[in-house]
Design a protein around this motif. Structure first.
Motif, short mmCIF file in Angstrom:
data_model
loop_
_atom_site.label_atom_id
_atom_site.label_comp_id
_atom_site.label_asym_id
_atom_site.label_seq_id
_atom_site.Cartn_x
_atom_site.Cartn_y
_atom_site.Cartn_z
N VAL A 1 13.59 4.91 0.54
CA VAL A 1 13.19 5.30 -0.69
C VAL A 1 12.72 6.80 -0.65
O VAL A 1 11.90 7.19 0.11
CB VAL A 1 12.20 4.63 -1.55
N GLY A 2 13.49 7.67 -1.44
CA GLY A 2 13.03 9.15 -1.40
C GLY A 2 14.22 10.03 -1.95
O GLY A 2 15.27 9.39 -2.13
N ASN A 3 14.09 11.36 -2.18
CA ASN A 3 14.78 12.12 -2.73
C ASN A 3 16.15 12.35 -1.47
O ASN A 3 15.58 12.08 -0.33
CB ASN A 3 14.52 13.38 -3.23
N GLU A 4 17.09 12.81 -1.96
CA GLU A 4 18.33 12.88 -1.03
C GLU A 4 18.14 13.89 0.32
O GLU A 4 18.38 13.48 1.37
CB GLU A 4 19.50 13.45 -1.74
N ARG A 5 17.24 15.21 0.01
CA ARG A 5 17.18 15.95 0.93
C ARG A 5 15.95 15.21 1.94
O ARG A 5 16.17 15.50 3.27
CB ARG A 5 16.28 17.37 0.34
N PHE B 1 11.00 0.56 -6.32
CA PHE B 1 11.90 2.01 -6.43
C PHE B 1 13.45 1.74 -6.21
O PHE B 1 13.72 1.00 -5.84
CB PHE B 1 11.16 3.14 -5.60
N ASP B 2 14.18 2.92 -6.35
CA ASP B 2 15.69 2.87 -5.93
C ASP B 2 15.52 2.81 -4.37
O ASP B 2 15.14 3.69 -3.85
CB ASP B 2 16.27 4.07 -6.48
N GLN C 1 0.79 -1.21 0.10
CA GLN C 1 0.02 -0.23 0.15
C GLN C 1 0.99 1.09 -0.17
O GLN C 1 0.74 2.15 -0.89
CB GLN C 1 -0.91 -0.04 1.09
N LEU C 2 1.84 1.14 0.76
CA LEU C 2 2.87 2.41 0.91
C LEU C 2 3.60 2.55 -0.51
O LEU C 2 3.70 3.69 -0.81
CB LEU C 2 3.82 2.07 1.95
N GLU C 3 3.77 1.71 -1.23
CA GLU C 3 4.53 1.82 -2.59
C GLU C 3 3.18 2.54 -3.35
O GLU C 3 3.81 3.18 -4.29
CB GLU C 3 4.82 0.35 -3.14
#
Length: 179
Positions: free
Chosen positions: A159-163, A63-64, A42-44
C-alpha cells in the motif's frame, strides 16, 4: 519542482521484515528507507496518520492494496519434531488460518507464540512445527530443518503511492532478487 520526501518510511510485519529486509541493506540503501515493524493493525493506524509512506503486509488492509508477490509456504519442523503446532497469536494471521484449515484444532495440541524468532527457536529445538514462508528454510542457519511445501501461497500486499512503491520494489529486487 518535485519534492522528494526522504527517508521512505516502510511499515511491515515481523515475518516480512525477517524474510525480505536485511538490516544492513536497509541502512545502506539509496534512496534512504526506514523500517517500522509491528502488527498489521498498528501499521494501518500509522499509515492512516501518514506516519508511514508504504505498508507491506500479508493481509488485505482497509486501503488500496496491490499484490507485491505471492509467497511460497510450507510446514517447517525439525526431523524428530514433537506433534505440537506453533502459531501466531494474531487470529487474522494467514499462516495461522492456513494451519487451522489443515489440522483438527480439537484433537491437535497447539501453542500460540508472539515472536517469529521464538517460533523458529522452538522449531529448531524440535518442540513443534509451523506453517511458514519457504524463505525461512532457505536461510543457512535453518538448513538442518525439514520443509514440506504446500500448494497454497500467501499474497504479500503493498500500500502506498506509485513512486514509493517503485522504490520498495527496486529495494526488494536488489537485495532479494524478487521481481
Amino acid at each position: 519542482m518535485h519534492y522528494k520526501k526522504l527517508p521512505i518510511k516502510i511499515g511491515c510485519t515481523q515475518t516480512i521484515a525477517s524474510n525480505y529486509f536485511e538490516l544492513t541493506d536497509v541502512i545502506n540503501y539509496q534512496p534512504a528507507i526506514e523500517l517500522f515493524i509491528d502488527t498489521t493493525d498498528q501499521l494501518e493506524k500509522l499509515y492512516q496518520k501518514k506516519e508511514l509512506d508504504v505498508l507491506i503486509t500479508n493481509k488485505r488492509t482497509a486501503f488500496d492494496n496491490d499484490v507485491l508477490f505471492s509467497e511460497k509456504i510450507g510446514w517447517l519442523s525439525a526431523i524428530a519434531a514433537q506433534d505440537v503446532y506453533l502459531m501466531n497469536r494474531d487470529k487474522e494471521c494467514p499462516y495461522r488460518k492456513m494451519m487451522l484449515s489443515l489440522i483438527n484444532p480439537q484433537t491437535c495440541k497447539f501453542v500460540e507464540v508472539d515472536s517469529i524468532y521464538s517460533m523458529i527457536d522452538l522449531i529448531k529445538k524440535g518442540e513443534g512445527r509451523s506453517i511458514l514462508p519457504n524463505r525461512f528454510f532457505l536461510e543457512e542457519q535453518n538448513q538442518s530443518l525439514h520443509f514440506s511445501k504446500i500448494e497454497q501461497e500467501v499474497p504479500i500486499y503493498i500500500v502506498g503511492n506509485e513512486r514509493n512503491n517503485h522504490y520498495v520494489r527496486l529495494f526488494l529486487k536488489d537485495s532479494n532478487g524478487l521481481e
